[in-house]
Write a protein that holds these residues in place. Structure first.
Motif, mmCIF file in Angstrom:
data_model
loop_
_atom_site.group_PDB
_atom_site.id
_atom_site.type_symbol
_atom_site.label_atom_id
_atom_site.label_comp_id
_atom_site.label_asym_id
_atom_site.label_seq_id
_atom_site.Cartn_x
_atom_site.Cartn_y
_atom_site.Cartn_z
ATOM 1 N N ARG A 115 -83.209 -8.775 -49.566
ATOM 2 C CA ARG A 115 -82.565 -9.487 -50.674
ATOM 3 C C ARG A 115 -82.074 -10.839 -50.151
ATOM 4 N NH1 ARG A 115 -80.506 -7.460 -55.274
ATOM 5 N NH2 ARG A 115 -80.482 -5.358 -54.403
ATOM 6 N N VAL A 116 -82.338 -11.912 -50.886
ATOM 7 C CA VAL A 116 -81.933 -13.249 -50.462
ATOM 8 C C VAL A 116 -80.580 -13.577 -51.091
ATOM 9 C CG1 VAL A 116 -82.556 -15.684 -50.373
ATOM 10 C CG2 VAL A 116 -84.348 -13.953 -50.256
ATOM 11 N N MET A 117 -79.600 -13.808 -50.234
ATOM 12 C CA MET A 117 -78.234 -14.122 -50.645
ATOM 13 C C MET A 117 -77.887 -15.520 -50.137
ATOM 14 S SD MET A 117 -77.354 -11.130 -51.972
ATOM 15 C CE MET A 117 -75.577 -11.023 -51.994
ATOM 16 N N ALA A 118 -76.864 -16.126 -50.726
ATOM 17 C CA ALA A 118 -76.425 -17.451 -50.284
ATOM 18 C C ALA A 118 -74.916 -17.448 -50.113
ATOM 19 C CB ALA A 118 -76.821 -18.516 -51.306
ATOM 20 N N ILE A 119 -74.472 -18.229 -49.156
ATOM 21 C CA ILE A 119 -73.038 -18.474 -48.973
ATOM 22 C C ILE A 119 -72.848 -19.959 -49.244
ATOM 23 C CG2 ILE A 119 -71.097 -18.456 -47.389
ATOM 24 C CD1 ILE A 119 -72.541 -16.193 -45.873
ATOM 25 N N ASP A 120 -72.005 -20.278 -50.201
ATOM 26 C CA ASP A 120 -71.859 -21.670 -50.615
ATOM 27 C C ASP A 120 -70.416 -21.946 -51.005
ATOM 28 O OD1 ASP A 120 -72.537 -24.256 -51.188
ATOM 29 O OD2 ASP A 120 -73.779 -23.789 -52.918
ATOM 30 N N ALA A 180 -70.028 -7.421 -47.971
ATOM 31 C CA ALA A 180 -70.659 -7.578 -49.283
ATOM 32 C C ALA A 180 -72.149 -7.846 -49.152
ATOM 33 C CB ALA A 180 -69.994 -8.720 -50.056
ATOM 34 N N VAL A 181 -72.577 -8.260 -47.968
ATOM 35 C CA VAL A 181 -74.000 -8.487 -47.702
ATOM 36 C C VAL A 181 -74.516 -7.246 -46.991
ATOM 37 C CG1 VAL A 181 -75.686 -9.913 -46.503
ATOM 38 C CG2 VAL A 181 -73.628 -10.952 -47.454
ATOM 39 N N ASP A 182 -75.439 -6.544 -47.620
ATOM 40 C CA ASP A 182 -75.990 -5.327 -47.019
ATOM 41 C C ASP A 182 -76.789 -5.664 -45.781
ATOM 42 O OD1 ASP A 182 -74.968 -3.730 -49.026
ATOM 43 O OD2 ASP A 182 -76.768 -3.919 -50.262
ATOM 44 N N ARG A 183 -76.846 -4.714 -44.856
ATOM 45 C CA ARG A 183 -77.720 -4.882 -43.686
ATOM 46 C C ARG A 183 -79.134 -5.106 -44.189
ATOM 47 N NH1 ARG A 183 -77.286 -3.156 -38.809
ATOM 48 N NH2 ARG A 183 -75.221 -2.958 -37.956
ATOM 49 N N GLY A 184 -79.822 -6.041 -43.615
ATOM 50 C CA GLY A 184 -81.189 -6.316 -44.045
ATOM 51 C C GLY A 184 -81.262 -7.438 -45.067
ATOM 52 N N ASP A 185 -80.143 -7.754 -45.736
ATOM 53 C CA ASP A 185 -80.152 -8.886 -46.649
ATOM 54 C C ASP A 185 -80.261 -10.168 -45.831
ATOM 55 O OD1 ASP A 185 -79.843 -7.126 -48.698
ATOM 56 O OD2 ASP A 185 -77.784 -7.665 -49.166
ATOM 57 N N THR A 186 -80.622 -11.236 -46.502
ATOM 58 C CA THR A 186 -80.811 -12.510 -45.814
ATOM 59 C C THR A 186 -79.878 -13.565 -46.382
ATOM 60 O OG1 THR A 186 -83.121 -11.952 -45.455
ATOM 61 C CG2 THR A 186 -82.519 -14.255 -45.179
ATOM 62 N N ALA A 225 -76.792 -8.519 -41.002
ATOM 63 C CA ALA A 225 -77.707 -9.210 -41.912
ATOM 64 C C ALA A 225 -78.709 -10.038 -41.113
ATOM 65 C CB ALA A 225 -76.930 -10.126 -42.855
ATOM 66 N N HIS A 226 -79.873 -10.257 -41.692
ATOM 67 C CA HIS A 226 -80.843 -11.191 -41.133
ATOM 68 C C HIS A 226 -80.472 -12.560 -41.675
ATOM 69 C CE1 HIS A 226 -83.505 -8.027 -39.640
ATOM 70 N NE2 HIS A 226 -83.049 -7.350 -40.685
ATOM 71 N N LEU A 227 -80.499 -13.579 -40.857
ATOM 72 C CA LEU A 227 -79.991 -14.881 -41.270
ATOM 73 C C LEU A 227 -81.094 -15.913 -41.404
ATOM 74 C CD1 LEU A 227 -76.876 -14.973 -38.939
ATOM 75 C CD2 LEU A 227 -77.006 -14.208 -41.311
ATOM 76 N N LEU A 228 -80.973 -16.711 -42.432
ATOM 77 C CA LEU A 228 -81.859 -17.845 -42.675
ATOM 78 C C LEU A 228 -80.940 -19.022 -42.954
ATOM 79 C CD1 LEU A 228 -84.628 -19.102 -43.309
ATOM 80 C CD2 LEU A 228 -84.317 -18.315 -45.669
#
Length: 188
Positions: free
Chosen positions: A55-60, A127-133, A154-157
């Protein structure tokens, strides 16, 4: 429905009734409800929600103008440490959200003079599941934030702003490559 009951004396709530009710509840009740219900909204078929089954998540972070009322002025002072005054009280918000559906799953709020890095360090990365990006905006790239996010599992991009120099280390099997990023001053 009450309006349909014979002899019922019901009228629509006044325009500010919901706001007034929320004010009577206070902020802690609103925070608790948010924490209980905030979750990603995308399904497996939502376009743009996934990157390689993650799942692609953003921190902003962003700044919002608030109503010019006494409570907001007291909580979100207009004056910065440098004496700058804004037209309205302002709050800084930093949030973790799902990229495809823009569902906010965690957030923190402070006065606009609070730095984004400070608020990021307070976000519950659970709040970010393991495996989310989680994907970060360029100006938010800081080593402490990266370390905190990385330790969440989490995996990071991460995007980086222009001016940061990357030094190639090695190619990876998926066609991407590993690099070291340094400050613009050239420090390694």
């Amino acid at each position: 429905m009450l309006a349909l009951v014979p002899e019922a004396r019901w009228g629509a709530p006044a325009r500010g009734a919901i706001i007034q009710a929320r004010q009577r509840l206070g902020t802690e009740a609103v925070k608790e409800v948010f924490q209980q219900i905030a979750q990603p909204a995308a399904t497996e078929s939502t376009p743009g929600a996934w990157l390689n089954r993650r799942r692609v998540m953003a921190i902003d972070g962003f700044v919002v103008d608030l109503l010019d009322i006494e409570a907001n002025i007291a909580e979100f002072s207009r004056d910065s440490a440098g004496g700058h005054e804004t037209a309205l009280p302002q709050a800084r918000v930093v949030a973790i959200s799902e990229c495809a559906r823009h569902a906010i799953v965690a957030a923190d709020v402070a006065g606009c003079w609070t730095g984004e890095q400070t608020l990021i360090s307070l976000l519950p990365l659970s709040a970010v599941d393991r495996g989310d990006t989680p994907h970060r905006r360029p100006r938010l790239l800081q080593l402490p934030a990266w370390s905190q996010a990385r330790h969440s599992g989490a995996h990071l991009l991460w995007r980086v702003q222009a001016g940061l120099r990357s030094y190639w280390l090695r190619d990876l099997d998926d066609g991407s490559w590993l690099a070291v990023i340094t400050k613009p001053t050239g420090l390694r």
